[in-house]
Design a protein around this motif. Structure first.
Motif, PDB file in Angstrom:
ATOM      1  N   MET A   1       0.669  -1.123  -0.039  1.00  0.00           N
ATOM      2  CA  MET A   1       0.139  -0.089   0.049  1.00  0.00           C
ATOM      3  C   MET A   1       0.771   1.277   0.027  1.00  0.00           C
ATOM      4  O   MET A   1       1.866   1.123   0.386  1.00  0.00           O
ATOM      5  CB  MET A   1      -0.809  -0.143   1.369  1.00  0.00           C
ATOM      6  CG  MET A   1      -2.066  -1.159   1.016  1.00  0.00           C
ATOM      7  SD  MET A   1      -3.262  -1.035   2.291  1.00  0.00           S
ATOM      8  CE  MET A   1      -2.202  -1.904   3.637  1.00  0.00           C
ATOM      9  N   ASP A   2       0.228   2.294  -0.304  1.00  0.00           N
ATOM     10  CA  ASP A   2       1.114   3.612  -0.502  1.00  0.00           C
ATOM     11  C   ASP A   2       0.803   4.577   0.616  1.00  0.00           C
ATOM     12  O   ASP A   2      -0.398   4.220   1.273  1.00  0.00           O
ATOM     13  CB  ASP A   2       0.777   4.268  -1.634  1.00  0.00           C
ATOM     14  CG  ASP A   2       1.092   3.536  -2.879  1.00  0.00           C
ATOM     15  OD1 ASP A   2       2.252   3.059  -2.809  1.00  0.00           O
ATOM     16  OD2 ASP A   2       0.481   3.555  -4.012  1.00  0.00           O
ATOM     17  N   THR A   3       1.536   5.561   0.865  1.00  0.00           N
ATOM     18  CA  THR A   3       1.366   6.460   2.150  1.00  0.00           C
ATOM     19  C   THR A   3      -0.139   6.910   2.157  1.00  0.00           C
ATOM     20  O   THR A   3      -0.788   7.120   3.245  1.00  0.00           O
ATOM     21  CB  THR A   3       2.293   7.479   1.938  1.00  0.00           C
ATOM     22  OG1 THR A   3       3.456   7.054   1.845  1.00  0.00           O
ATOM     23  CG2 THR A   3       2.492   8.230   3.298  1.00  0.00           C
ATOM     24  N   ALA A  75       3.954 -12.320   2.104  1.00  0.00           N
ATOM     25  CA  ALA A  75       4.247 -10.860   1.815  1.00  0.00           C
ATOM     26  C   ALA A  75       5.446 -10.491   0.836  1.00  0.00           C
ATOM     27  O   ALA A  75       5.442  -9.840  -0.072  1.00  0.00           O
ATOM     28  CB  ALA A  75       4.447 -10.219   3.057  1.00  0.00           C
ATOM     29  N   VAL A  76       6.551 -11.424   0.946  1.00  0.00           N
ATOM     30  CA  VAL A  76       7.717 -11.205   0.172  1.00  0.00           C
ATOM     31  C   VAL A  76       7.393 -11.519  -1.367  1.00  0.00           C
ATOM     32  O   VAL A  76       7.893 -10.873  -2.155  1.00  0.00           O
ATOM     33  CB  VAL A  76       8.806 -11.995   0.829  1.00  0.00           C
ATOM     34  CG1 VAL A  76      10.119 -12.013  -0.037  1.00  0.00           C
ATOM     35  CG2 VAL A  76       9.487 -11.661   2.279  1.00  0.00           C
ATOM     36  N   ALA A  77       6.678 -12.741  -1.622  1.00  0.00           N
ATOM     37  CA  ALA A  77       6.175 -13.143  -2.763  1.00  0.00           C
ATOM     38  C   ALA A  77       5.537 -11.956  -3.535  1.00  0.00           C
ATOM     39  O   ALA A  77       5.529 -12.106  -4.726  1.00  0.00           O
ATOM     40  CB  ALA A  77       5.638 -14.349  -2.868  1.00  0.00           C
ATOM     41  N   ILE A  99       1.729  -4.694   3.030  1.00  0.00           N
ATOM     42  CA  ILE A  99       3.097  -4.533   2.446  1.00  0.00           C
ATOM     43  C   ILE A  99       2.891  -2.801   2.276  1.00  0.00           C
ATOM     44  O   ILE A  99       1.961  -2.388   1.568  1.00  0.00           O
ATOM     45  CB  ILE A  99       3.367  -4.974   1.003  1.00  0.00           C
ATOM     46  CG1 ILE A  99       3.453  -6.550   1.440  1.00  0.00           C
ATOM     47  CG2 ILE A  99       4.553  -4.471   0.254  1.00  0.00           C
ATOM     48  CD1 ILE A  99       3.563  -7.277  -0.082  1.00  0.00           C
ATOM     49  N   TRP A 100       3.982  -2.147   2.844  1.00  0.00           N
ATOM     50  CA  TRP A 100       3.972  -0.422   2.529  1.00  0.00           C
ATOM     51  C   TRP A 100       5.211  -0.054   1.701  1.00  0.00           C
ATOM     52  O   TRP A 100       6.262  -0.328   2.181  1.00  0.00           O
ATOM     53  CB  TRP A 100       3.849   0.199   3.890  1.00  0.00           C
ATOM     54  CG  TRP A 100       2.524  -0.162   4.563  1.00  0.00           C
ATOM     55  CD1 TRP A 100       2.096  -1.064   5.199  1.00  0.00           C
ATOM     56  CD2 TRP A 100       1.327   0.819   4.556  1.00  0.00           C
ATOM     57  NE1 TRP A 100       0.874  -1.052   5.838  1.00  0.00           N
ATOM     58  CE2 TRP A 100       0.427   0.084   5.432  1.00  0.00           C
ATOM     59  CE3 TRP A 100       1.055   1.975   4.002  1.00  0.00           C
ATOM     60  CZ2 TRP A 100      -0.935   0.611   5.601  1.00  0.00           C
ATOM     61  CZ3 TRP A 100      -0.314   2.605   4.135  1.00  0.00           C
ATOM     62  CH2 TRP A 100      -1.075   1.813   4.925  1.00  0.00           C
TER      63      TRP A 100
END
Length: 371
Positions: A1-3, A75-77, A99-100
């Motif tokens: 995700m974005d800020t 998450a890493v994938a 994830i950010w």
């Protein structure tokens, strides 16, 4: 995700206490080659460190260890290096992961706790200068989320909105001799009232500076029928359509954004100057840190790219070299500036990020004191 996805409600949810262990992984990243080649290796190393920490922690049960590792692997994938900004934050517990990708750097860090580490998210949002853009005409209203990096469409709270299509009325034309003006019909007014109501909901849920882009009659009608758009910090009298893209809109907004940022920086500098003259001023990392901890800071101004590693000694901050790490000394804080920003916001303090070197005479950050 974005800020810009970090709403107050989501931040409160992330800070909530949850079953141990809640894992937070942070690391700097790079937008472009060749520097970004190291990011995948760095991420693998941090994931391995996280696994070792989970294995060695006696408080973590076998079931919890397995579940958190599985969430972290998922998450890493999913990490997309093509969208990398200045840092990556991965949050994971037994039930979820997030994830950010942030436009503000963060140190390499793995933290196990009973809540997620949020200071890097908060600092990134505070420094991103988020704003809303409403693209408007008599036929459409489209909401965009804006940051320092550009615009993106924001489909929420009824946006994008399209006005109901009004069929031609030959009898009316025969009776009064013309067709109704685009912006004088009751249908147009009703559409603008609906836009005003949707905009009110957006600003209530996530208050940000607002920019309006549209022909002057459209902007005037929105002001006439409602209240939500009147505090807009910038207006661009330029026609748009439902198909106007984010890059096209950003280009039209450039002069208004420059003026807004210039005026905002001047207001911050004026407040700092007045505080300095009135002896309600703190400068330098240690003084500002103490003022924030004691709840005395009303405004904290930080240079955009200021970072400092420190050692906390008897409640004071002692700058140390970049080779000092929390692993070697538990009193070392690598992200003290972001930690200070989060603490300031938690205390109801206003935080402003200013141009590099603008606070060189004050240790790169300063505060206006409440008392």
């Amino acid at each position: 995700m974005d800020t810009d996805a970090l709403t107050p409600g989501l931040l409160q949810e992330l800070r909530a206490t949850r079953p141990y262990p809640a894992l937070s992984l942070t690391m700097p990243t790079h937008r472009r080659a060749p520097d970004n080649a190291q990011d995948a290796v760095r991420l693998r190393n941090l994931v391995a460190e996280a696994g070792n920490r989970l294995d060695a922690d006696p408080r973590v049960t076998h079931e919890a260890r397995t579940a958190v590792k599985a969430q972290l692997d998922r998450a890493v994938a999913e990490v997309d290096q093509r969208r990398a900004l200045e840092s990556l934050v991965i949050l994971a517990d037994t039930d979820e992961y997030q994830i950010w990708q942030l436009p503000r750097t963060a140190p390499e860090r793995v933290v196990l706790s009973d809540s997620y580490l949020t200071r890097n998210l908060v600092a990134a949002k505070a420094g991103a200068q988020l704003f809303w853009v409403l693209s408007l005409s008599a036929e459409h209203a489209t909401l965009f989320s804006g940051t320092n990096d550009g615009l993106r469409p924001e489909p929420r709270d009824g946006f994008p909105a399209t006005a109901p299509h009004e069929e031609p009325n030959p009898q009316r034309e025969e009776r009064i001799g013309d067709t109704p003006s685009t912006y004088s019909s009751e249908d147009a007014r009703n559409f603008m009232r609906a836009v005003d109501e949707k905009l009110r909901g957006v600003l209530a849920a996530d208050p940000r500076p607002l920019f309006l882009v549209g022909l002057a009659p459209a902007l005037s009608l929105l002001d006439e029928v409602g209240e939500s758009a009147k505090p807009a910090v910038g207006r661009v009298a330029k026609g748009t359509t439902a198909g106007t893209t984010a890059p096209e809109l950003a280009k039209e907004l450039e002069p208004a954004l420059r003026d807004w940022r210039k005026q905002a920086a001047a207001r911050i500098q004026d407040r700092l100057d007045q505080a300095h003259s009135g002896r309600s001023f703190a400068g330098g990392l240690d003084e500002v840190w103490l003022a924030v901890r004691e709840g005395r800071a009303g405004l904290v101004a930080v240079e955009e790219h200021f970072e400092q590693t420190v050692r906390v000694t008897e409640g004071h901050l002692e700058p140390v070299g970049a080779d000092a790490t929390p692993a070697g000394d538990p009193q070392v804080r690598e992200d003290i500036v972001d930690e200070l920003v989060e603490a300031a916001l938690d205390n109801g303090c206003e935080v402003a990020f200013v141009a590099d070197d603008s606070l060189a005479d004050h240790g790169r950050l300063a505060a206006v004191l409440r008392f």
